[in-house]
Design a protein around this motif. Structure first.
Motif, PDB file in Angstrom:
ATOM      1  N   GLU A  27     -32.016  -3.837 -23.880  1.00 35.66           N
ATOM      2  CA  GLU A  27     -32.113  -4.564 -25.141  1.00 35.66           C
ATOM      3  C   GLU A  27     -32.561  -3.681 -26.306  1.00 35.66           C
ATOM      4  O   GLU A  27     -32.151  -3.904 -27.439  1.00 35.66           O
ATOM      5  CB  GLU A  27     -33.042  -5.765 -25.001  1.00 35.66           C
ATOM      6  N   THR A  28     -33.405  -2.707 -26.052  1.00 32.51           N
ATOM      7  CA  THR A  28     -33.922  -1.866 -27.133  1.00 32.51           C
ATOM      8  C   THR A  28     -33.070  -0.625 -27.392  1.00 32.51           C
ATOM      9  O   THR A  28     -33.305   0.075 -28.376  1.00 32.51           O
ATOM     10  CB  THR A  28     -35.372  -1.421 -26.842  1.00 32.51           C
ATOM     11  N   LEU A  29     -32.090  -0.386 -26.556  1.00 38.51           N
ATOM     12  CA  LEU A  29     -31.240   0.796 -26.713  1.00 38.51           C
ATOM     13  C   LEU A  29     -30.419   0.706 -27.991  1.00 38.51           C
ATOM     14  O   LEU A  29     -29.811  -0.325 -28.279  1.00 38.51           O
ATOM     15  CB  LEU A  29     -30.308   0.921 -25.497  1.00 38.51           C
ATOM     16  N   ARG A  30     -30.428   1.746 -28.770  1.00 37.89           N
ATOM     17  CA  ARG A  30     -29.658   1.839 -30.011  1.00 37.89           C
ATOM     18  C   ARG A  30     -28.983   3.206 -30.064  1.00 37.89           C
ATOM     19  O   ARG A  30     -29.515   4.191 -29.574  1.00 37.89           O
ATOM     20  CB  ARG A  30     -30.573   1.733 -31.241  1.00 37.89           C
ATOM     21  N   MET A  31     -27.831   3.244 -30.694  1.00 38.13           N
ATOM     22  CA  MET A  31     -27.148   4.515 -30.895  1.00 38.13           C
ATOM     23  C   MET A  31     -27.888   5.293 -31.965  1.00 38.13           C
ATOM     24  O   MET A  31     -28.229   4.755 -33.014  1.00 38.13           O
ATOM     25  CB  MET A  31     -25.698   4.272 -31.314  1.00 38.13           C
ATOM     26  N   LYS A  32     -28.152   6.554 -31.692  1.00 40.32           N
ATOM     27  CA  LYS A  32     -28.867   7.396 -32.645  1.00 40.32           C
ATOM     28  C   LYS A  32     -27.897   8.036 -33.631  1.00 40.32           C
ATOM     29  O   LYS A  32     -26.733   8.246 -33.306  1.00 40.32           O
ATOM     30  CB  LYS A  32     -29.638   8.485 -31.894  1.00 40.32           C
ATOM     31  N   SER A  33     -28.381   8.328 -34.800  1.00 37.87           N
ATOM     32  CA  SER A  33     -27.567   8.975 -35.808  1.00 37.87           C
ATOM     33  C   SER A  33     -27.105  10.334 -35.281  1.00 37.87           C
ATOM     34  O   SER A  33     -27.905  11.120 -34.781  1.00 37.87           O
ATOM     35  CB  SER A  33     -28.383   9.159 -37.089  1.00 37.87           C
ATOM     36  N   GLY A  34     -25.821  10.588 -35.372  1.00 35.24           N
ATOM     37  CA  GLY A  34     -25.269  11.852 -34.895  1.00 35.24           C
ATOM     38  C   GLY A  34     -24.894  11.849 -33.412  1.00 35.24           C
ATOM     39  O   GLY A  34     -24.302  12.798 -32.922  1.00 35.24           O
ATOM     40  N   GLU A  35     -25.247  10.789 -32.701  1.00 33.37           N
ATOM     41  CA  GLU A  35     -24.920  10.699 -31.275  1.00 33.37           C
ATOM     42  C   GLU A  35     -23.434  10.386 -31.100  1.00 33.37           C
ATOM     43  O   GLU A  35     -22.855   9.619 -31.861  1.00 33.37           O
ATOM     44  CB  GLU A  35     -25.765   9.599 -30.622  1.00 33.37           C
ATOM     45  N   LEU A  36     -22.831  10.989 -30.111  1.00 34.02           N
ATOM     46  CA  LEU A  36     -21.421  10.753 -29.836  1.00 34.02           C
ATOM     47  C   LEU A  36     -21.226   9.428 -29.111  1.00 34.02           C
ATOM     48  O   LEU A  36     -22.099   8.990 -28.360  1.00 34.02           O
ATOM     49  CB  LEU A  36     -20.846  11.879 -28.981  1.00 34.02           C
ATOM     50  N   VAL A  37     -20.073   8.811 -29.326  1.00 33.40           N
ATOM     51  CA  VAL A  37     -19.746   7.540 -28.694  1.00 33.40           C
ATOM     52  C   VAL A  37     -19.791   7.683 -27.175  1.00 33.40           C
ATOM     53  O   VAL A  37     -20.339   6.832 -26.480  1.00 33.40           O
ATOM     54  CB  VAL A  37     -18.359   7.032 -29.163  1.00 33.40           C
ATOM     55  N   THR A  38     -19.239   8.774 -26.649  1.00 32.99           N
ATOM     56  CA  THR A  38     -19.223   8.961 -25.195  1.00 32.99           C
ATOM     57  C   THR A  38     -20.634   9.057 -24.624  1.00 32.99           C
ATOM     58  O   THR A  38     -20.906   8.512 -23.552  1.00 32.99           O
ATOM     59  CB  THR A  38     -18.429  10.218 -24.787  1.00 32.99           C
ATOM     60  N   ASP A  39     -21.529   9.729 -25.339  1.00 31.66           N
ATOM     61  CA  ASP A  39     -22.914   9.840 -24.873  1.00 31.66           C
ATOM     62  C   ASP A  39     -23.612   8.487 -24.875  1.00 31.66           C
ATOM     63  O   ASP A  39     -24.337   8.140 -23.940  1.00 31.66           O
ATOM     64  CB  ASP A  39     -23.701  10.828 -25.739  1.00 31.66           C
TER      65      ASP A  39
ATOM     66  N   GLU B 189     -20.841  -6.930 -26.631  1.00 32.63           N
ATOM     67  CA  GLU B 189     -21.591  -7.436 -27.789  1.00 32.63           C
ATOM     68  C   GLU B 189     -22.794  -6.543 -28.094  1.00 32.63           C
ATOM     69  O   GLU B 189     -23.080  -6.255 -29.257  1.00 32.63           O
ATOM     70  CB  GLU B 189     -22.042  -8.870 -27.538  1.00 32.63           C
ATOM     71  N   LYS B 190     -23.487  -6.112 -27.065  1.00 28.00           N
ATOM     72  CA  LYS B 190     -24.661  -5.242 -27.243  1.00 28.00           C
ATOM     73  C   LYS B 190     -24.257  -3.932 -27.899  1.00 28.00           C
ATOM     74  O   LYS B 190     -24.898  -3.463 -28.830  1.00 28.00           O
ATOM     75  CB  LYS B 190     -25.316  -4.992 -25.866  1.00 28.00           C
ATOM     76  N   ILE B 191     -23.183  -3.335 -27.429  1.00 28.75           N
ATOM     77  CA  ILE B 191     -22.724  -2.063 -27.986  1.00 28.75           C
ATOM     78  C   ILE B 191     -22.328  -2.237 -29.452  1.00 28.75           C
ATOM     79  O   ILE B 191     -22.706  -1.427 -30.299  1.00 28.75           O
ATOM     80  CB  ILE B 191     -21.566  -1.484 -27.148  1.00 28.75           C
TER      81      ILE B 191
ATOM     82  N   SER C  42     -12.407   3.165 -26.066  1.00 26.37           N
ATOM     83  CA  SER C  42     -11.223   3.865 -26.578  1.00 26.37           C
ATOM     84  C   SER C  42     -11.084   3.672 -28.083  1.00 26.37           C
ATOM     85  O   SER C  42     -10.831   4.625 -28.822  1.00 26.37           O
ATOM     86  CB  SER C  42      -9.957   3.353 -25.885  1.00 26.37           C
ATOM     87  N   SER C  43     -11.254   2.451 -28.523  1.00 23.95           N
ATOM     88  CA  SER C  43     -11.143   2.148 -29.949  1.00 23.95           C
ATOM     89  C   SER C  43     -12.197   2.902 -30.763  1.00 23.95           C
ATOM     90  O   SER C  43     -11.896   3.490 -31.800  1.00 23.95           O
ATOM     91  CB  SER C  43     -11.278   0.645 -30.157  1.00 23.95           C
ATOM     92  N   LEU C  44     -13.431   2.885 -30.279  1.00 24.89           N
ATOM     93  CA  LEU C  44     -14.510   3.578 -30.989  1.00 24.89           C
ATOM     94  C   LEU C  44     -14.315   5.096 -30.980  1.00 24.89           C
ATOM     95  O   LEU C  44     -14.635   5.773 -31.959  1.00 24.89           O
ATOM     96  CB  LEU C  44     -15.862   3.203 -30.404  1.00 24.89           C
ATOM     97  N   LEU C  45     -13.791   5.635 -29.884  1.00 25.31           N
ATOM     98  CA  LEU C  45     -13.522   7.082 -29.820  1.00 25.31           C
ATOM     99  C   LEU C  45     -12.457   7.493 -30.834  1.00 25.31           C
ATOM    100  O   LEU C  45     -12.576   8.537 -31.488  1.00 25.31           O
ATOM    101  CB  LEU C  45     -13.088   7.486 -28.408  1.00 25.31           C
ATOM    102  N   ILE C  46     -11.424   6.662 -30.979  1.00 25.94           N
ATOM    103  CA  ILE C  46     -10.368   6.948 -31.958  1.00 25.94           C
ATOM    104  C   ILE C  46     -10.954   6.952 -33.367  1.00 25.94           C
ATOM    105  O   ILE C  46     -10.700   7.870 -34.161  1.00 25.94           O
ATOM    106  CB  ILE C  46      -9.225   5.923 -31.839  1.00 25.94           C
ATOM    107  N   HIS C  47     -11.768   5.965 -33.673  1.00 28.18           N
ATOM    108  CA  HIS C  47     -12.382   5.893 -35.000  1.00 28.18           C
ATOM    109  C   HIS C  47     -13.369   7.039 -35.218  1.00 28.18           C
ATOM    110  O   HIS C  47     -13.435   7.593 -36.313  1.00 28.18           O
ATOM    111  CB  HIS C  47     -13.060   4.536 -35.206  1.00 28.18           C
TER     112      HIS C  47
END
Length: 109
Positions: free
Chosen positions: A24-36, A62-64, A95-100
């Motif tokens: 629940e607390t996991l967030r994507m960090k600035s500069g982090e790659l989608v795959t990571d 939804e979480k992502i 796949s969609s997020l990697l393309i973007h």
């Protein structure tokens, strides 16, 4: 015998609680790659599933989408409008997020 397995159940429940909190607390960090970010998220989900948690794909999708960095806001909105989130698979989302991400990085250079 009962006492022996009761401790195991309690430990599993506590571990699952910890993993849910981490999810629940996991967030994507600035500069982090989608795959990571996907790897990190799916590692937590797989650990939760090992402990008999039935996390559905729609919950993960939804979480992502909720936890992407602001540079993906327009992408998240377009994915939400163009796809039925209930039917969108995790692989399709990735796949969609990697393309973007590739387009964003290409434009930045």
């Amino acid at each position: 015998m009962k006492k022996k397995y009761q401790g195991t159940t309690r430990a599993k429940r506590q571990q699952l609680q910890l993993l849910r909190s981490e999810f629940e607390t996991l967030r994507m960090k600035s500069g982090e790659l989608v795959t990571d970010y996907f790897s990190q998220t799916m590692a937590i989900v797989n650990k939760m599933r090992i402990h008999d948690n039935k996390t559905e794909d729609v919950t993960i999708v939804e979480k992502i989408l909720r936890s992407m960095t602001p540079k993906f806001n327009f992408v998240v909105c377009s994915i939400g409008k163009s796809n039925d989130i209930d039917e969108l698979s995790i692989d399709e989302l990735q796949s969609s997020l990697l393309i973007h991400e590739h387009k964003i990085n290409k434009q930045g250079k």
